[in-house]
Design an enzyme around this catalytic site. Structure first.
Site, mmCIF file in Angstrom:
data_model
loop_
_atom_site.group_PDB
_atom_site.id
_atom_site.type_symbol
_atom_site.label_atom_id
_atom_site.label_comp_id
_atom_site.label_asym_id
_atom_site.label_seq_id
_atom_site.Cartn_x
_atom_site.Cartn_y
_atom_site.Cartn_z
ATOM 1 N N GLU A 156 -28.503 46.939 79.413
ATOM 2 C CA GLU A 156 -29.364 46.981 80.607
ATOM 3 C C GLU A 156 -29.742 48.438 80.887
ATOM 4 O O GLU A 156 -28.891 49.312 80.875
ATOM 5 C CB GLU A 156 -28.620 46.368 81.806
ATOM 6 N N ASP A 186 -38.888 36.012 81.430
ATOM 7 C CA ASP A 186 -40.206 36.619 81.662
ATOM 8 C C ASP A 186 -40.714 37.383 80.443
ATOM 9 O O ASP A 186 -41.924 37.563 80.299
ATOM 10 C CB ASP A 186 -40.146 37.589 82.852
ATOM 11 N N TYR A 205 -37.899 30.237 103.665
ATOM 12 C CA TYR A 205 -36.719 29.370 103.592
ATOM 13 C C TYR A 205 -35.468 30.178 103.944
ATOM 14 O O TYR A 205 -35.454 31.394 103.807
ATOM 15 C CB TYR A 205 -36.570 28.713 102.212
HETATM 16 C C1 LIG Z 1 -42.509 36.948 94.567
HETATM 17 C C2 LIG Z 1 -41.709 36.236 93.521
HETATM 18 C C3 LIG Z 1 -41.000 35.098 93.873
HETATM 19 C C4 LIG Z 1 -40.291 34.384 92.900
HETATM 20 N N1 LIG Z 1 -39.606 33.268 93.275
HETATM 21 C C5 LIG Z 1 -38.932 32.566 92.345
HETATM 22 C C6 LIG Z 1 -38.207 31.384 92.709
HETATM 23 O O1 LIG Z 1 -38.173 30.998 93.875
HETATM 24 N N2 LIG Z 1 -37.552 30.707 91.727
HETATM 25 C C7 LIG Z 1 -37.549 31.119 90.414
HETATM 26 O O2 LIG Z 1 -36.924 30.454 89.565
HETATM 27 N N3 LIG Z 1 -38.219 32.232 90.039
HETATM 28 C C8 LIG Z 1 -38.905 32.966 90.968
HETATM 29 N N4 LIG Z 1 -39.567 34.097 90.607
HETATM 30 C C9 LIG Z 1 -39.568 34.505 89.190
HETATM 31 C C10 LIG Z 1 -38.281 35.197 88.794
HETATM 32 O O3 LIG Z 1 -37.990 36.258 89.681
HETATM 33 C C11 LIG Z 1 -38.389 35.754 87.382
HETATM 34 O O4 LIG Z 1 -38.980 34.806 86.533
HETATM 35 C C12 LIG Z 1 -37.010 36.089 86.836
HETATM 36 O O5 LIG Z 1 -36.379 37.027 87.682
HETATM 37 C C13 LIG Z 1 -37.132 36.644 85.426
HETATM 38 O O6 LIG Z 1 -35.873 37.023 84.960
HETATM 39 P P1 LIG Z 1 -35.729 37.824 83.609
HETATM 40 O O7 LIG Z 1 -34.272 38.075 83.457
HETATM 41 O O8 LIG Z 1 -36.463 37.136 82.526
HETATM 42 O O9 LIG Z 1 -36.508 39.196 83.849
HETATM 43 P P2 LIG Z 1 -36.172 40.370 84.865
HETATM 44 O O10 LIG Z 1 -35.600 39.852 86.125
HETATM 45 O O11 LIG Z 1 -37.403 41.219 84.954
HETATM 46 O O12 LIG Z 1 -35.021 41.193 84.140
HETATM 47 C C14 LIG Z 1 -35.292 42.052 83.060
HETATM 48 C C15 LIG Z 1 -34.150 43.056 82.949
HETATM 49 O O13 LIG Z 1 -34.364 43.846 81.787
HETATM 50 C C16 LIG Z 1 -34.162 45.202 82.091
HETATM 51 N N5 LIG Z 1 -34.983 45.963 81.155
HETATM 52 C C17 LIG Z 1 -36.338 46.061 81.133
HETATM 53 N N6 LIG Z 1 -36.737 46.847 80.108
HETATM 54 C C18 LIG Z 1 -35.606 47.259 79.470
HETATM 55 C C19 LIG Z 1 -35.363 48.087 78.324
HETATM 56 N N7 LIG Z 1 -36.368 48.661 77.646
HETATM 57 N N8 LIG Z 1 -34.081 48.292 77.940
HETATM 58 C C20 LIG Z 1 -33.050 47.711 78.620
HETATM 59 N N9 LIG Z 1 -33.222 46.928 79.710
HETATM 60 C C21 LIG Z 1 -34.484 46.696 80.131
HETATM 61 C C22 LIG Z 1 -34.605 45.329 83.551
HETATM 62 O O14 LIG Z 1 -34.023 46.455 84.172
HETATM 63 C C23 LIG Z 1 -34.106 44.018 84.141
HETATM 64 O O15 LIG Z 1 -32.779 44.110 84.585
HETATM 65 C C24 LIG Z 1 -40.276 34.844 91.558
HETATM 66 C C25 LIG Z 1 -40.953 36.004 91.211
HETATM 67 C C26 LIG Z 1 -41.668 36.702 92.176
HETATM 68 C C27 LIG Z 1 -42.404 37.954 91.789
#
Ligand SMILES: Cc1cc2nc3c(=O)[nH]c(=O)nc-3n(C[C@H](O)[C@H](O)[C@H](O)COP(=O)(O)OP(=O)(O)OC[C@H]3O[C@@H](n4cnc5c(N)ncnc54)[C@H](O)[C@@H]3O)c2cc1C
Length: 399
Positions: free
Chosen positions: A34, A304, A218
């Site tokens: 991370e 994502d 909520y």
């Molecule tokens: C306004 C809003 C509301 C939302 N509401 C909901 C909801 O109600 N329910 C739901 O299911 N989803 C919701 N989402 C979507 C959800 O937040 C995301 O889909 C989810 O957090 C994605 O998780 P992730 O782990 O794939 O990516 P991220 O949460 O973006 O995590 C990526 C991680 O990788 C790390 N990283 C990035 N680049 C590097 C690198 N080069 N080297 C090492 N580490 C790195 C970052 O620091 C981060 O910790 C919402 C999103 C938004 C914007």
């Protein structure tokens, strides 16, 4: 491929932690890299559908999440301009009966803390913070991962890119196309419940649908806080990454005032009760069309990094959690080559996440509709009732 060689997971958000947990539970060693100095999540709420909750329950996290979160009794959809109720969906016990798990609303920090706690208990997981992936060298034995400000490289045979919207793994191995700036913005706040106008102190999810905007609220933390999100279409607003971080509190307040001045007075009272807004530009990508967009050889994308979506179905994290469970399930099949196991993961996932990405975009159009589309939506909600708002295809399965 022996299961003792650590699988490298880049990114310790909800997706990366879920992947480390799912793989660790099945006895696989994982190195989780991370970039940040500590694991953290935005100070905001998150909705977890029964599809995600079933997975989290299977990992033993149900009780702590239920204790930390709220199980809303209903979803109530209203018009943002006059407060009229357009439709209602019973949740609470009805969801548990129908789907075997509740719909939970939780503080993101509580979800992250719960996942991190479970991962930390696994001896097979090594958590490396302050590791920003900056490069990837492919050699005959696998990869060498390069990290910013680290002189040594880290070997890996299997790599999971869970590094979010602007994924370095994706850019290096898959494609360099940037995500799509939607022109939509999310303004988020968490309010102590005692500061919330009385009529909003409910154990329900509220959605207020207006022209080119909607509002969602909520409760989280057992009703201690109200999570509030105002979502606005402002296509002319500059939407390069990082802009939102620079937006001042005064500018954000002005954005919101302009966008919501025609809304129902009670809703404006709620919006005005907030001091500390934060703004996010919303990005997504075209819905997936092929498993090769999630897996190439021994590199897989998850969450994502693979399929960012608009938050209008509240499923981005849910899909990341499902991805993690699915990856671990396919990885178990040791009779297959590593590449085949990864491919099976992508084949099992891409159509479902593609559908969710499409539906999230569609919800944006419906929530923000005007004119004939709004009339059609309201008629469908009136005639279809709760059935029109429910989504058994989404909530009833987790893969
Ligand atoms: C306004 C809003 C509301 C939302 N509401 C909901 C909801 O109600 N329910 C739901 O299911 N989803 C919701 N989402 C979507 C959800 O937040 C995301 O889909 C989810 O957090 C994605 O998780 P992730 O782990 O794939 O990516 P991220 O949460 O973006 O995590 C990526 C991680 O990788 C790390 N990283 C990035 N680049 C590097 C690198 N080069 N080297 C090492 N580490 C790195 C970052 O620091 C981060 O910790 C919402 C999103 C938004 C914007």
């Amino acid at each position: 491929m022996s299961s003792v060689e650590p699988i490298a997971v880049v990114g310790g958000g909800i997706g990366g932690l879920a992947a480390a947990l799912a793989l660790g539970r099945a006895g696989n060693a994982v190195n989780l890299y991370e970039q940040a100095d500590a694991f953290s999540e935005a100070g905001a709420g998150i909705g977890l559908g029964p599809n995600a909750m079933r997975v989290l329950q299977a990992w033993g996290l149900g009780p702590s999440l239920q204790e930390a979160g709220c199980a809303p009794q209903r979803l109530i959809a209203r018009h943002a301009d006059n407060g009229r109720i357009v439709g209602q969906l019973p949740m609470g016990q009805s969801f548990i009966t129908a789907y075997g798990a509740p719909y939970l609303t939780v503080h993101r920090a509580d979800l992250q803390h719960t996942l991190l706690g479970a991962v930390s208990q696994q001896t097979s997981a090594t958590l490396l913070t302050h590791h920003h992936l900056s490069g990837l060298v492919n050699d005959t034995h696998g990869f060498e991962l390069q990290f910013k400000d680290k002189s040594n490289t880290y070997p890996a045979h299997i790599l999971i890119g869970a590094d979010g919207l602007h994924s370095a793994v994706r850019t290096t191995v898959f494609d360099k196309t940037p995500p799509n700036a939607s022109g939509h913005w999310a303004y988020r706040a968490l309010l102590p419940m005692h500061e919330v106008p009385q009529s909003f102190r409910q154990m329900d999810i509220g959605i207020w649908m207006g022209t080119r905007l909607h509002v969602v609220h909520y409760p989280v933390r057992g009703g201690e806080f109200l999570n509030l999100v105002v979502l606005i279409e402002s296509p002319n607003q500059a939407s390069q990454p990082g802009w939102d971080v620079l937006r001042s509190a005064a500018q954000i307040t002005e954005d919101l005032k302009q966008a919501t001045h025609n809304t129902y007075a009670e809703l404006q009272d709620l919006i005005h009760a907030v001091n500390g807004w934060r703004a996010w530009c919303l990005f997504d990508r075209e819905p997936l069309e092929h498993p090769s967009q999630m897996v190439k050889g021994s590199v897989a994308l998850l969450g994502d990094a693979a399929h960012p979506m608009l938050p209008y179905l509240a499923q981005g994290a849910g899909m990341a959690i499902e991805d993690a469970a699915c990856f671990a399930m396919h990885w178990k099949n040791a009779s297959l080559s590593a590449e085949q196991r990864l491919l099976n993961y992508a084949q099992a996932r891409w159509q479902r996440v593609s559908r969710v990405q499409q539906r999230a975009r569609r919800n944006g159009q419906l929530f923000h509709a005007d004119g004939l589309l709004r009339l059609a939506r309201d008629t469908a909600m009136k005639l279809g009732g709760a059935r029109w708002m429910d989504m058994p295809w989404l909530y009833g399965t987790s893969n």
